[in-house]
Scaffold this active site. Sequence first.
Site, short mmCIF file in Angstrom:
data_model
loop_
_atom_site.label_atom_id
_atom_site.label_comp_id
_atom_site.label_asym_id
_atom_site.label_seq_id
_atom_site.Cartn_x
_atom_site.Cartn_y
_atom_site.Cartn_z
N LYS A 52 0.84 -1.20 0.00
CA LYS A 52 0.00 0.00 0.00
C LYS A 52 0.88 1.26 0.00
O LYS A 52 0.62 2.21 -0.73
CB LYS A 52 -0.94 -0.02 1.22
CG LYS A 52 -2.03 -1.09 1.09
CD LYS A 52 -2.86 -1.27 2.36
CE LYS A 52 -3.87 -2.43 2.20
NZ LYS A 52 -4.67 -2.71 3.40
N GLN A 96 -4.49 -1.64 9.71
CA GLN A 96 -4.48 -2.97 9.09
C GLN A 96 -5.06 -4.01 10.05
O GLN A 96 -4.71 -4.06 11.23
CB GLN A 96 -3.04 -3.34 8.68
CG GLN A 96 -2.93 -4.61 7.86
CD GLN A 96 -3.54 -4.53 6.47
OE1 GLN A 96 -3.72 -3.46 5.90
NE2 GLN A 96 -3.90 -5.67 5.91
N ASP A 119 -10.86 3.03 4.43
CA ASP A 119 -11.22 1.61 4.36
C ASP A 119 -12.74 1.44 4.30
O ASP A 119 -13.23 0.36 3.95
CB ASP A 119 -10.72 0.87 5.61
CG ASP A 119 -9.48 0.02 5.33
OD1 ASP A 119 -9.31 -0.40 4.17
OD2 ASP A 119 -8.71 -0.21 6.27
N1 GUN Z 1 -6.94 -6.86 6.26
C1 GUN Z 1 -7.32 -7.56 5.16
N2 GUN Z 1 -7.87 -6.74 4.25
C2 GUN Z 1 -7.84 -5.50 4.78
C3 GUN Z 1 -8.26 -4.22 4.30
O1 GUN Z 1 -8.80 -4.05 3.20
N3 GUN Z 1 -8.05 -3.18 5.15
C4 GUN Z 1 -7.47 -3.33 6.37
N4 GUN Z 1 -7.33 -2.25 7.13
N5 GUN Z 1 -7.08 -4.50 6.84
C5 GUN Z 1 -7.25 -5.57 6.04
#
Ligand code: GUN
Length: 295
Positions: A52, A96, A119
Amino acid sequence: MQLLDGKKTAEDIKGEIAAEVQKIKDNGGKVPHLAAVIVGNDGASLTYVGSKVKACERVGFESTLVKLPSTTTEIELLNKIKELNENDDIDGFIVQLPLPEQIDEQKVLMAVDPSKDVDGFHPENFGKMALDMSTFIPATPFGILELLERYGVETKGKHTVVIGRSHIVGRPMSILMGRKGFPGNSTVTLTHSYTKNIEEITIQADIIITALGVPNYLKADMVKDGVVVIDVGITRVPDDSNAKGYVITGDVDFENVSKKSSFITPVPGGVGPMTIAMLLKNTLLAREMRIARKN
Ligand code: GUN
């Protein structure tokens, strides 16, 4: 069979975002700034967050990575979130998931300022999404919609079967595919661990979206000819013949299911890269909304 190429589509989207960033720079504006918080040392999570941050560099965003130890307390994490909420330089941030067990995930998601919740996990944003109001759509479901749209996959009147009801993928996907508009207007069945005779349901599906995390779960005898298959699974399966010691494996027995499919996403190179591209898109949107609010 046509491959829904998430890798290429994500590159296209990142190119479009990079062009937007260039315009912002040319006009002397502030470029979007995304922050990501990671708690602990889970290898897969560190890889995702690293991707990311790297994607931010690729499109010209500013990025901040906040790495906290696995022993971080809930209060410490909530304080960090407060800091990010109040930091005027940051347009959006993510925490995350999953989090270590001493931390209540719901409390954390509720603490994120909804205007920075790129998110789309805060209940305010999730509720808006369910009510067709303009908001941040969670990045993985958003990426799936974008793939269906860009490849012109018909969804109207189709039977979409979603496998898995996670808050991140299955649940929002089931809502989005039933919304008015394109992609949407589907008749949706949301299946989960208590669903009986699931193969009797999947065999009727025009579109299957599987977010289960069980490698090679969906077999060719569970689907009908012409099915559209979206594979959200990304499990690390141990493999000594691979330099990394594992291979990323999807929920779908790709070799056999692809022979019956009209469209199918590969793993890797399908939904994964799209998730990152759409997170960037949400961050760009967060910046635009902040500027609109200030004016
Ligand atoms: N863990 C798995 N997928 C995601 C996501 O799209 N966002 C976040 N913050 N954690 C994740």
